[in-house]
Design a protein around this motif. Sequence first.
Motif, PDB file in Angstrom:
ATOM      1  N   MET A   1      79.568  30.973  56.048  1.00  0.00           N
ATOM      2  CA  MET A   1      80.584  30.048  56.483  1.00  0.00           C
ATOM      3  C   MET A   1      80.581  28.838  55.546  1.00  0.00           C
ATOM      4  O   MET A   1      79.543  28.337  55.167  1.00  0.00           O
ATOM      5  CB  MET A   1      80.305  29.627  57.922  1.00  0.00           C
ATOM      6  N   VAL A   2      81.728  28.393  55.182  1.00  0.00           N
ATOM      7  CA  VAL A   2      81.880  27.302  54.219  1.00  0.00           C
ATOM      8  C   VAL A   2      82.161  26.003  54.963  1.00  0.00           C
ATOM      9  O   VAL A   2      82.902  25.978  55.937  1.00  0.00           O
ATOM     10  CB  VAL A   2      83.053  27.610  53.254  1.00  0.00           C
ATOM     11  N   VAL A   3      81.552  24.948  54.491  1.00  0.00           N
ATOM     12  CA  VAL A   3      81.819  23.609  55.026  1.00  0.00           C
ATOM     13  C   VAL A   3      82.850  22.955  54.120  1.00  0.00           C
ATOM     14  O   VAL A   3      82.643  22.832  52.923  1.00  0.00           O
ATOM     15  CB  VAL A   3      80.533  22.758  55.063  1.00  0.00           C
ATOM     16  N   GLY A  31      74.482  17.241  54.839  1.00  0.00           N
ATOM     17  CA  GLY A  31      73.484  18.217  55.288  1.00  0.00           C
ATOM     18  C   GLY A  31      73.557  18.471  56.779  1.00  0.00           C
ATOM     19  O   GLY A  31      73.463  19.621  57.229  1.00  0.00           O
ATOM     20  N   ARG A  32      73.733  17.415  57.556  1.00  0.00           N
ATOM     21  CA  ARG A  32      73.840  17.583  59.012  1.00  0.00           C
ATOM     22  C   ARG A  32      75.097  18.353  59.386  1.00  0.00           C
ATOM     23  O   ARG A  32      75.077  19.203  60.277  1.00  0.00           O
ATOM     24  CB  ARG A  32      73.820  16.225  59.692  1.00  0.00           C
ATOM     25  N   LEU A  33      76.205  18.057  58.718  1.00  0.00           N
ATOM     26  CA  LEU A  33      77.444  18.779  58.983  1.00  0.00           C
ATOM     27  C   LEU A  33      77.282  20.260  58.635  1.00  0.00           C
ATOM     28  O   LEU A  33      77.679  21.139  59.401  1.00  0.00           O
ATOM     29  CB  LEU A  33      78.595  18.171  58.179  1.00  0.00           C
ATOM     30  N   ALA A  34      76.676  20.536  57.488  1.00  0.00           N
ATOM     31  CA  ALA A  34      76.458  21.928  57.085  1.00  0.00           C
ATOM     32  C   ALA A  34      75.557  22.644  58.088  1.00  0.00           C
ATOM     33  O   ALA A  34      75.795  23.806  58.434  1.00  0.00           O
ATOM     34  CB  ALA A  34      75.840  21.971  55.687  1.00  0.00           C
ATOM     35  N   ALA A  35      74.528  21.971  58.580  1.00  0.00           N
ATOM     36  CA  ALA A  35      73.628  22.584  59.557  1.00  0.00           C
ATOM     37  C   ALA A  35      74.359  22.907  60.857  1.00  0.00           C
ATOM     38  O   ALA A  35      74.161  23.974  61.440  1.00  0.00           O
ATOM     39  CB  ALA A  35      72.444  21.664  59.824  1.00  0.00           C
ATOM     40  N   LYS A  36      75.219  21.996  61.318  1.00  0.00           N
ATOM     41  CA  LYS A  36      75.974  22.252  62.553  1.00  0.00           C
ATOM     42  C   LYS A  36      76.858  23.475  62.426  1.00  0.00           C
ATOM     43  O   LYS A  36      77.024  24.244  63.356  1.00  0.00           O
ATOM     44  CB  LYS A  36      76.844  21.042  62.901  1.00  0.00           C
ATOM     45  N   VAL A  37      77.443  23.650  61.249  1.00  0.00           N
ATOM     46  CA  VAL A  37      78.386  24.748  61.039  1.00  0.00           C
ATOM     47  C   VAL A  37      77.665  26.058  60.707  1.00  0.00           C
ATOM     48  O   VAL A  37      78.055  27.122  61.175  1.00  0.00           O
ATOM     49  CB  VAL A  37      79.376  24.383  59.907  1.00  0.00           C
TER      50      VAL A  37
END
Length: 85
Positions: A1-3, A31-37
């Motif tokens: 999945m791409v952020v 990094g936090r946004l990427a981890a959530k997604v």
Amino acid sequence: MVVKLDLAPEVVAKIAAMDDPSNMSELTDIGRLAAKVQLKPEHFPPCFDVTSSRWTIPRRSTATRRRPRRAQNSLVLAITPGKAY
């Protein structure tokens, strides 16, 4: 999945200098946004489940207690100026 992030080319060029401490906040947010997604509970084996009843913390006497080691965390991002992420 791409952020996907909508960043101006100047911002991408600035945060690409990951050794610059002034970029820490922006890189942490990415990094936090990427981890959530991207991260899901099933990516981790059961031994990472600290909420289970199997999880116990061994007790030591205070005389033998050592300072915990700092975690060595790293984040690898490939950022191309001029692209929307």
